[in-house]
Design a protein around this motif. Structure first.
Motif, short mmCIF file in Angstrom:
data_model
loop_
_atom_site.label_atom_id
_atom_site.label_comp_id
_atom_site.label_asym_id
_atom_site.label_seq_id
_atom_site.Cartn_x
_atom_site.Cartn_y
_atom_site.Cartn_z
N ASP A 1 -19.04 18.92 -41.23
CA ASP A 1 -18.29 19.39 -40.07
C ASP A 1 -17.81 18.25 -39.19
O ASP A 1 -17.00 18.47 -38.28
CB ASP A 1 -19.15 20.34 -39.23
CG ASP A 1 -20.41 19.66 -38.70
OD1 ASP A 1 -21.09 18.99 -39.50
OD2 ASP A 1 -20.70 19.79 -37.49
N ILE A 2 -18.31 17.03 -39.42
CA ILE A 2 -17.90 15.88 -38.61
C ILE A 2 -16.71 15.22 -39.29
O ILE A 2 -16.82 14.75 -40.42
CB ILE A 2 -19.05 14.87 -38.46
CG1 ILE A 2 -20.27 15.54 -37.82
CG2 ILE A 2 -18.60 13.68 -37.63
CD1 ILE A 2 -21.48 14.64 -37.73
N ASP B 1 -14.12 12.71 -40.82
CA ASP B 1 -14.25 11.32 -41.29
C ASP B 1 -13.12 11.02 -42.26
O ASP B 1 -13.34 10.59 -43.40
CB ASP B 1 -15.61 11.12 -41.94
CG ASP B 1 -15.96 9.64 -42.12
OD1 ASP B 1 -15.24 8.79 -41.57
OD2 ASP B 1 -16.94 9.35 -42.84
N GLY C 1 -17.15 6.69 -40.81
CA GLY C 1 -18.50 7.15 -40.55
C GLY C 1 -19.41 6.88 -41.73
O GLY C 1 -20.54 6.38 -41.57
N GLU D 1 -26.52 11.60 -37.94
CA GLU D 1 -25.51 12.46 -37.31
C GLU D 1 -24.87 11.76 -36.11
O GLU D 1 -23.64 11.84 -35.92
CB GLU D 1 -26.14 13.78 -36.86
CG GLU D 1 -25.14 14.72 -36.21
CD GLU D 1 -25.76 16.04 -35.78
OE1 GLU D 1 -25.00 16.89 -35.26
OE2 GLU D 1 -26.98 16.22 -35.95
N ARG E 1 -22.42 9.14 -37.42
CA ARG E 1 -21.19 9.75 -37.96
C ARG E 1 -20.31 10.29 -36.84
O ARG E 1 -19.07 10.23 -36.94
CB ARG E 1 -21.55 10.85 -38.95
CG ARG E 1 -22.15 10.33 -40.25
CD ARG E 1 -22.40 11.47 -41.24
NE ARG E 1 -22.98 10.99 -42.49
CZ ARG E 1 -22.29 10.49 -43.51
NH1 ARG E 1 -20.95 10.42 -43.42
NH2 ARG E 1 -22.89 10.10 -44.61
N ARG E 2 -20.92 10.83 -35.79
CA ARG E 2 -20.10 11.36 -34.69
C ARG E 2 -19.44 10.25 -33.89
O ARG E 2 -18.40 10.47 -33.26
CB ARG E 2 -20.97 12.23 -33.77
CG ARG E 2 -21.40 13.54 -34.41
CD ARG E 2 -21.92 14.55 -33.42
NE ARG E 2 -22.36 15.77 -34.11
CZ ARG E 2 -21.54 16.73 -34.53
NH1 ARG E 2 -20.23 16.62 -34.32
NH2 ARG E 2 -22.01 17.80 -35.14
N PRO F 1 -14.77 10.41 -36.35
CA PRO F 1 -13.53 10.95 -35.79
C PRO F 1 -12.53 9.86 -35.39
O PRO F 1 -12.86 8.95 -34.63
CB PRO F 1 -14.01 11.73 -34.57
CG PRO F 1 -15.45 12.03 -34.84
CD PRO F 1 -15.97 10.85 -35.59
N LEU G 1 -19.01 10.62 -25.91
CA LEU G 1 -19.91 11.40 -26.76
C LEU G 1 -21.27 11.52 -26.08
O LEU G 1 -22.01 10.53 -25.97
CB LEU G 1 -20.07 10.73 -28.13
CG LEU G 1 -21.10 11.36 -29.07
CD1 LEU G 1 -20.66 12.78 -29.46
CD2 LEU G 1 -21.31 10.51 -30.31
#
Length: 546
Positions: A15-16, A18, A23, A53, A56-57, A61, A248
């Motif tokens: 869902d993230i 990339d 990421g 996580e 990656r966040r 993005p 973030l």
């Protein structure tokens, strides 16, 4: 020789976004690192799912041009969740790893030199555990012919073959102007007493495209500090009150009213517990001790559950309850209402304050303060007390008077002006330092009275003030200086249950709270009905000592 094809690691967080694989690239780099304390095979750096996580966040993005969207990260984690290790690894990602910009400046910033050194040692340990070779105070790594990593211990600096360097800085080491970081790791900002280095880093980051700042901290105390400003902004982004895709928020914090002894609450606040850290047996022991020792309880809630606390460890009232009275106070609407003043004149270092109190509704009060402080050395006093005096002065919450002590003439002029604007029934003074002003005001017919600061007079005043706050009948308009004063109160209770105000720490200021208690007490005694006692011709100055 058979050809071995490595299976590509599946992304556990589809869902993230990339789109450019940045990421995944960051995660792959971190997994190639080693840590001297790691129990994984070959001392591999332990990057658990909750950490992955976050990574990656941050790096996944991107916009259509491949530019990273996230530029500011705020991570709030309880103690023992390996904040420093994660921060050190991310610092290497921007010096030695794929996020490095040739010649880039990477900063590891902390409150003091000791804390900065902890972060620096963590980076040094990760480098040492990898394929970095140390000799004669330097480290060398086989990149290609002759290139090596240099460690400059006296500068707290590590320089890499690509020209990037990582340097540890502390907020207590003076100004650091001229910095142009591409990456800044701000460690334990809750302990920063001033914002100088923060401002230098933030203004330096905007000089470089694609720069990144990461704040990693545990919860702090009070609201009059840079840490609360940073965390509160992140909270608003997390709640959707502010739309800021460049920020973030990663906030592992516990509601103030949560059961702090529940291990389910511990697990929710400490993502590392599922992977063996912090030590659950150690937490249980701390909780057992905290159940019997209130001071330990506050430390447990703050440092291990990330509950943002008030300044005082023995607070007068819960500040969340106090904040319920933050509705605006419109002074012009109170012009015809009976009013009582409490005045606390200061010594050289304290604040001087006048607090006006009006009775409202059923046994309720509305108050408004006027604060005064010396204009000279305003910034030095702000550093000493850890609060933004210059900003408060600029916003009109404090009136700086000329010189290095409060000019009592300005205070007296304000009292006289208030008597012209409002229906002042009494002006209650702490007689210490106030004799001359009281005599001058009395000679001119103003209702100045003494209110001594002992148990006999202040215990009932404090009780009435507490009753009004707890009942939700104390409106203060959210004045930030007054709130800070209330937040600083430590309560002392005698054998009869009487309460007295004391400073939580020697540098704390509680003058506004003291003056508020005085004004509320006199308003309660006056009841806001009928003419002022000073309209009675039989009342003499001697009768005005309460």
């Amino acid at each position: 020789m058979p050809i071995v094809i490595k299976k590509k690691r599946k992304n556990p967080f589809p869902d993230i976004p990339d789109s450019f694989g940045y990421g995944q690239r960051a995660v792959d780099y971190l997994r190639r690192l080693k840590h001297p304390k790691s129990r994984l095979p070959n001392q591999a750096f332990q990057l658990d799912p909750w950490q992955e996580e976050i990574v990656r966040r941050i790096y996944g993005p991107c916009d259509e041009a491949g530019n990273r969207i996230v530029r500011n990260v705020v991570i709030m984690l309880p103690r023992g969740n390996r904040k420093t290790s994660l921060g050190a690894a991310l610092s290497l990602l921007h010096t030695d790893g794929p996020e490095a910009v040739p010649g880039g400046e990477v900063i590891f910033a902390a409150a003091d030199q000791k804390q900065a050194k902890i972060g620096f040692r963590e980076v040094e340990g990760i480098v040492s555990a990898g394929d970095f070779l140390w000799r004669k105070g330097q480290a060398s790594r086989r990149y290609d012919a002759g290139h090596h990593v240099k460690l400059q211990e006296y500068k707290n600096r590590i320089t890499f073959p690509n020209g990037c360097f990582l340097e540890a800085l502390s907020n207590d080491a003076g100004t650091q102007h001229g910095r142009t970081p591409v990456f800044a790791l701000i460690d334990e900002i809750h302990a920063w007493q001033k914002r100088d280095l923060w401002d230098v880093i933030r203004t330096g980051l905007v000089k470089v495209p694609g720069s990144l700042s990461i704040v990693i901290t545990t919860a702090g105390r009070g609201q009059e500090n840079i840490a609360f400003d940073v965390i509160d902004y992140a909270r608003k982004v997390a709640r959707g009150e502010i739309e800021d895709p460049a920020t973030l928020p990663v906030l592992y914090e516990t509601p103030r009213d949560a059961d702090w002894q529940s291990e389910d609450v511990w697990k929710a606040a400490n993502p590392g517990l599922a992977y063996g850290y912090p030590d659950i047996h150690g937490l249980r022991q701390l909780a057992r001790e905290a159940a019997q020792r209130p001071a330990e309880r506050d430390a447990f809630r703050q440092l291990h559950l990330n509950i943002w606390l008030d300044h005082s460890s023995t607070p007068f009232v819960d500040m969340a309850t106090y904040d319920e009275g933050a509705q605006p106070v419109y002074l012009e609407e109170l012009a015809g209402e009976p009013c009582w003043l409490g005045v606390d004149l200061s010594s050289n270092s304290d604040l001087t304050v006048i607090v006006a109190a009006w009775r409202t509704g059923e046994d309720g009060y509305t108050v408004h303060p006027w604060f005064f402080c010396p204009r000279d050395n305003l910034h030095r006093k702000a550093d000493r007390d850890g609060v933004p005096y210059p900003l408060w002065a600029e916003q009109g919450f404090i009136e700086p008077t000329p010189g290095n002590v409060v000019d009592f003439r300005a205070v007296e002029d304000t009292i006289r002006d208030l008597c012209q604007r409002f229906d002042i029934r009494e002006i209650a003074f702490d007689p210490h330092l106030a004799r001359n002003m009281m005599n001058t005001l009395r000679e001119d017919g103003y209702p100045a009275v003494e209110m001594r600061q002992g148990w006999v007079t202040m215990a009932p005043a404090i009780k009435e003030l507490e009753r009004a706050i707890v009942a939700g009948r104390f409106q203060h308009g959210g004045h930030p200086v007054l709130r800070w004063n209330f937040d600083n109160i430590a309560v002392e209770i005698d054998k009869a249950g009487n309460k007295a105000f004391h400073k939580g720490k020697s540098k704390d200021r509680i003058d506004g709270a003291v003056a508020a208690a005085m004004a509320v007490a006199r308003a309660a005694a006056g009841e806001g009905q009928g003419p002022s006692i000073f309209d009675d011709p039989d009342i003499t100055a001697a009768d005005l000592v309460w």
